[in-house]
Design an enzyme around this catalytic site. Structure first.
Site, short mmCIF file in Angstrom:
data_model
loop_
_atom_site.label_atom_id
_atom_site.label_comp_id
_atom_site.label_asym_id
_atom_site.label_seq_id
_atom_site.Cartn_x
_atom_site.Cartn_y
_atom_site.Cartn_z
N LYS A 107 0.84 -1.18 0.00
CA LYS A 107 0.00 0.00 0.00
C LYS A 107 0.88 1.24 0.00
O LYS A 107 1.81 1.34 0.81
CB LYS A 107 -0.89 -0.03 1.25
N HIS A 109 -0.30 4.43 0.33
CA HIS A 109 -0.93 5.56 0.99
C HIS A 109 -1.33 5.14 2.40
O HIS A 109 -1.19 3.97 2.77
CB HIS A 109 -2.17 6.03 0.20
#
Length: 224
Positions: A107, A109
């Site tokens: 991921k 973010h």
């Protein structure tokens, strides 16, 4: 080896939930197996509750396991790790153990990264359903090493005790030899055969099932 009570109960439980079935099944290897184990059918709250208890019992039976975090490889290992730490905390004199799992894709973010839950630190115990080719386990070991943690061991539901297509060793034996850590199992193929023998072969179908299991173990089994 004498079957422990939790092992007999686990086999009963696996059969009742359609996880352990008998017949003729073509495996990915092309071999014709007289049994099939599909942990994905432990798919309800009550089933996961009990399943975690069997994993916890297997862990408790192996005093050599010293661990700080339980890790479940995505995807099947995630509910297994969660149910195992719940059971470890709930048992008498229980221990509250942190757990984590990985994303298949990192991921970029929010909190970022590929690890969700507790930090992989100290000694990490991997919990999964089975070891077939060992790919998921090796990927998990790489993640653990990247985080600066140490592998404590691996716990799986079943050891098929089956040698590879190009090796005389089983996948579990290869992992143990390659990484020098214990691989703990709830039950082995030998345990299932013993269970079937204990539960009688008075009718023709039961006798045939037991005979097929013994023959498969003899033909494809790794030496333990």
């Amino acid at each position: 080896m004498v079957l422990q009570a939790y092992q007999r109960e686990f086999i009963d439980f696996a059969i009742a939930n359609g996880v352990l079935t008998f017949g003729e099944f073509t495996l990915k290897s092309g071999r014709k197996s007289p049994y099939f184990f599909n942990a994905g059918k432990f798919n309800s709250g009550s089933a996961l509750h009990k399943l975690g208890q069997y994993y916890a019992a297997a862990i408790r039976a192996h005093a050599e396991l010293h661990y700080d975090v339980v890790f479940g490889p995505a995807y099947k290992g995630i509910p297994l790790a969660a149910s195992t730490v719940i059971a470890l905390a709930a048992q008498e004199g229980g221990r509250d153990v942190a757990y984590s799992f990985n994303r298949k894709e990192k991921k970029d973010h929010g909190e970022g990264g590929s690890i969700v839950g507790a930090q992989l630190a100290g000694r990490v115990l991997i919990v999964d359903d089975v070891i077939t080719a060992g790919t998921a386990i090796r990927e998990s070991m790489q993640l653990i090493a990247e985080e600066g943690a140490q592998l404590a061991g691996v716990v799986v539901a079943i050891d098929r005790q089956e040698r590879g297509r190009e090796s005389e060793q089983s996948a579990i034996q290869e992992i143990q030899g390659e990484y020098g850590v214990p691989v703990v199992v709830v039950v082995r193929l030998d345990d299932i055969v013993e269970y079937l023998a204990e539960n009688g072969s008075s009718d023709a179908a039961a006798a045939e099932r037991l005979d097929a299991m013994k023959k498969y173990r003899q033909e494809y089994g790794a030496q333990y």
